[in-house]
Design an enzyme around this catalytic site. Structure first.
Site, short mmCIF file in Angstrom:
data_model
loop_
_atom_site.label_atom_id
_atom_site.label_comp_id
_atom_site.label_asym_id
_atom_site.label_seq_id
_atom_site.Cartn_x
_atom_site.Cartn_y
_atom_site.Cartn_z
N HIS A 227 2.85 -1.91 0.61
CA HIS A 227 2.61 -0.87 1.60
C HIS A 227 1.11 -0.83 1.85
O HIS A 227 0.33 -0.57 0.92
CB HIS A 227 3.14 0.48 1.12
CG HIS A 227 4.64 0.51 1.02
ND1 HIS A 227 5.30 1.16 0.00
CD2 HIS A 227 5.60 -0.04 1.80
CE1 HIS A 227 6.60 1.02 0.16
NE2 HIS A 227 6.81 0.29 1.25
N GLU B 153 -1.22 1.81 0.38
CA GLU B 153 -1.26 1.99 -1.07
C GLU B 153 -2.19 0.91 -1.62
O GLU B 153 -1.76 -0.20 -1.93
CB GLU B 153 0.16 1.91 -1.64
CG GLU B 153 1.04 3.04 -1.11
CD GLU B 153 2.51 2.89 -1.48
OE1 GLU B 153 2.84 2.03 -2.32
OE2 GLU B 153 3.34 3.64 -0.91
N HIS C 211 2.35 -0.12 -6.58
CA HIS C 211 2.44 0.83 -5.47
C HIS C 211 1.59 2.06 -5.79
O HIS C 211 0.84 2.10 -6.75
CB HIS C 211 3.90 1.24 -5.25
CG HIS C 211 4.75 0.14 -4.68
ND1 HIS C 211 5.27 0.18 -3.40
CD2 HIS C 211 5.18 -1.03 -5.21
CE1 HIS C 211 5.97 -0.91 -3.17
NE2 HIS C 211 5.93 -1.67 -4.25
N GLU D 65 4.09 2.56 -10.05
CA GLU D 65 3.43 3.56 -9.22
C GLU D 65 2.18 4.02 -9.97
O GLU D 65 2.25 4.56 -11.07
CB GLU D 65 4.37 4.75 -8.98
CG GLU D 65 5.66 4.39 -8.26
CD GLU D 65 5.48 4.19 -6.77
OE1 GLU D 65 4.41 4.60 -6.25
OE2 GLU D 65 6.39 3.64 -6.11
#
Length: 653
Positions: free
Chosen positions: A254, A257, A386, A478
């Site tokens: 993404h 990110e 991410h 994450e």
């Protein structure tokens, strides 16, 4: 002709004779001062003068002389040349590498020291050492080595008498190093954000600096034509080695990110530098593992997100690619096929082929490139970095009940996936702590890891595709609440994640590995290695080697291939085992009898059927270079400056 006219004409021809000499442009810069040619121009006697060149005023002397070695007649002429312009921008072009050494040595040519109205040339040994250390930096940005740093033409030997323009800098560096405590790191990384062009340049320079263990390659291009550039680290770069596991790390899927992108760029620099400095842990990792780092899977999205920066926290623009496709929803949905077929023993639940219908949808070029990459190498494990939370999730990401948005949906390798996720979370500075501030979700009860579908369900994810289409097991990391943290946070984030990144790379050396051969000793490609009780098989690579991630325990492992016998072995993996156990198989050929289980082996008509309509071949054509264009990206620095363009900086000219 009258005799009275002839003498004046002869006089005129004699007085104008110097105009018949070779034109001035036949003398290359500096050749006249070296006695190689003459322009015939008359010059006044040179004398020492004050050094007053803005970018050269920090040299270890204050007097210079004109004309200089390059033939510049005055300070103004020197400042107006492309050589001086190059020295003024070289720090930015090379992203700080070889700075200020390049500038100082270049300045010693443009404004050499002067004593008693005589020029003292810079030392040839200094130039040769500089070129040896820094030529790769110019190669990385496709720039030729500057002509005025030609060590033979413009520099002198110690016997001739010379000046070392780096002597003062070396003395300062030695003094600074002597004041460092042994605990301080020796690897220096610039913790700033990098543009796409800077990222390409930095990765290529890193690979050139560590060419014995690294190289870069392209897996394709983004929608807007930007390179998807991978840097590889191994002790034999460019090829798969028997029994050496392959690991990949992917960032910036993404585009907004961005922390993962930066961490992977720093990781590449760290691996290169520490290997060269003799760090035994890093050397062990690289000598036993083949590591592939794709720092940015979505450079187009990053380009958009970076225009906003961290002030908007990256939440608005840049997540999707330039086609407005969310790349982590764009992979084939093989998880639904798995759920439909999992109760039937007559259907594969691993190495599931890509349905032909998938290609009729909108497939992003980034997705296409990564799928081809995943299929082309025998990856064992992977991490996709991410942002937006602080947790590690693992497959399945798509719920086993379509109507349930949050439902525990384990793979057959639930325990191995949990161990992989736990490896990263526990090695992270704060991820597994119960008192760590989260970003809205609550993960304190499972210490920073979660099954993806239990967190939130989505189809078409990259991790599920890795698991169901290949041998590779991928987790999603994450990295924190702030998708685009302030630049000041990059170093603290590197410190929080460095150990986790290294531990993850080391963790691939668990479970079992081995070779599957025939009775003649030849490796069998595509043989199946299965573990009783885990309905997920792995297949052997080109030369018959395989890897199977397993937690400590006792297993029954079976190897077979179409046209060969089955062989089973009992394997015990103790808890304190810190490397993969070796389990080899030798299979005997047997007659092939068609049966209902034929489809249990991947075939050319199923698994190898990829992009049957050739829709995306244009993305894999070409030379794979960065920024494919007539002139390199840095050319605008010079072409728009009003000076004569320095074609001597172009390679192959």
């Amino acid at each position: 002709m009258s005799p009275d006219v002839l003498p004046p004409l002869l006089l005129l021809l004699w007085t104008s004779a110097p105009c018949w000499c070779a034109p001035q442009h036949t003398c290359h810069p500096g050749d006249e001062l070296l006695g190689r040619c003459s322009t015939g121009a008359r010059q006044d006697r040179a004398a020492c003068t004050e050094l007053n060149l803005g970018y050269c005023n920090d040299l270890d002397y204050s007097r210079t002389i004109f004309p200089n070695i390059l033939g510049h007649q005055s300070r103004v002429e020197a400042e107006s040349g492309a050589e001086y312009l190059l020295l003024s921008v070289i720090h930015g072009l090379l992203n700080g590498e070889c700075s200020p050494e390049i500038r100082l040595v270049g300045c010693s040519v443009l404004a050499s020291p002067c004593r008693d109205d005589k020029m003292i040339k810079p030392c040839r040994r200094t130039c040769e050492a500089l070129r040896k250390d820094c030529s790769h930096a110019f190669e990385a940005i496709e720039m030729a080595w500057p002509y005025f740093l030609d060590c033979d033409r413009f520099f002198a030997s110690d016997q001739e008498g010379c000046f070392d323009p780096l002597a003062g800098l070396k003395a300062k560096q030695e003094l600074a190093l002597s004041s460092l405590s042994p605990e301080e790191p020796s690897t220096i990384i610039q913790f700033t954000y990098t543009s796409n062009s800077q990222m390409y340049s930095l990765l290529k320079r890193t690979a050139a600096k560590c060419a014995h263990i690294s190289h870069v390659y392209s897996i394709g291009r983004s929608t807007e034509g930007r390179d998807l550039l991978v840097i590889e680290f191994t002790n034999n770069p460019g090829q798969h080695e028997l029994l050496e596991p392959e690991v990949k790390m992917v960032g910036n899927m993404h585009g907004n990110e961005v922390l993962g992108r930066q961490l992977l760029i720093y990781l590449a620099q760290y691996l290169c530098s520490e290997y060269n400095l003799g760090n035994q842990r890093i050397q062990s990792i690289i000598n036993s593992t083949r590591i592939h780092i794709l720092a940015s899977m979505n450079p187009d999205g990053y380009e958009l997100a970076s225009s906003e920066g961290h002030l908007l926290n990256g939440w608005t623009n840049g997540r999707s690619n330039a086609q407005n496709i969310d790349l982590n929803r764009n992979f084939p949905d093989l998880t639904s096929i798995f759920y439909r077929n999992r109760r039937s023993r007559h259907y594969r639940t691993d190495h599931i082929p890509i349905p032909d219908g998938y290609w009729f949808g909108k497939v992003a070029p980034e997705t296409y490139a990564v799928m081809k990459w995943i299929r082309s190498l025998p990856f064992v494990q992977s991490a996709s970095l991410h942002g937006g939370e602080l947790v590690v999730s693992y497959p399945f990401d798509f719920s086993r009940h379509p109507q349930e948005e949050r439902m525990f949906s384990p793979t057959p390798d639930e325990q191995a996936f949990k161990q992989m996720a736990r490896t990263y979370a526990d090695a992270h500075a704060t991820m597994s702590n119960n008192d760590t501030d989260r970003c809205g979700a609550s993960f304190y009860w499972n210490r920073g890891i979660i099954n993806g579908a239990l967190w939130y369900s989505f189809a078409g994810g990259m991790s599920d595709f890795n698991y169901l289409h290949t041998n590779c097991m991928e987790i999603t990391v994450e990295l924190g609440c702030d998708k685009f943290p302030p630049e000041a946070e990059l170093y603290p984030e590197w410190k929080r994640n460095k150990e986790a990144l290294l531990s993850f790379l080391e963790s691939v050396h668990r479970g079992i590995k081995g070779e599957v051969k025939d009775t003649d000793g030849n490796g069998i490609k595509g043989a199946t290695v299965s573990v009783r009780g885990i309905r997920k098989d792995v297949t052997t690579a080109e030369d018959g080697d395989y890897w199977r991630l397993l937690n400590p325990g006792t297993y029954i492992v079976t190897a077979t291939a179409k046209g060969y016998s089955k062989v089973s072995k009992r394997v015990h993996l103790p808890h304190r085992m810190n490397k993969a156990g070796r389990v080899d198989f030798v299979l005997e050929k047997v007659p092939v009898e068609p049966g209902i289980e034929d489809h249990l082996f991947p075939t050319v008509d199923s698994w190898e059927r990829f992009d049957p309509y050739n829709q995306f071949e244009r993305f894999s054509e070409g030379d794979g270079g960065v920024e494919r264009q007539e002139k390199p990206w840095w050319w605008n620095y010079f072409s728009q400056s009003g000076i004569s363009p320095p074609t001597w900086l172009l390679r192959n000219v």
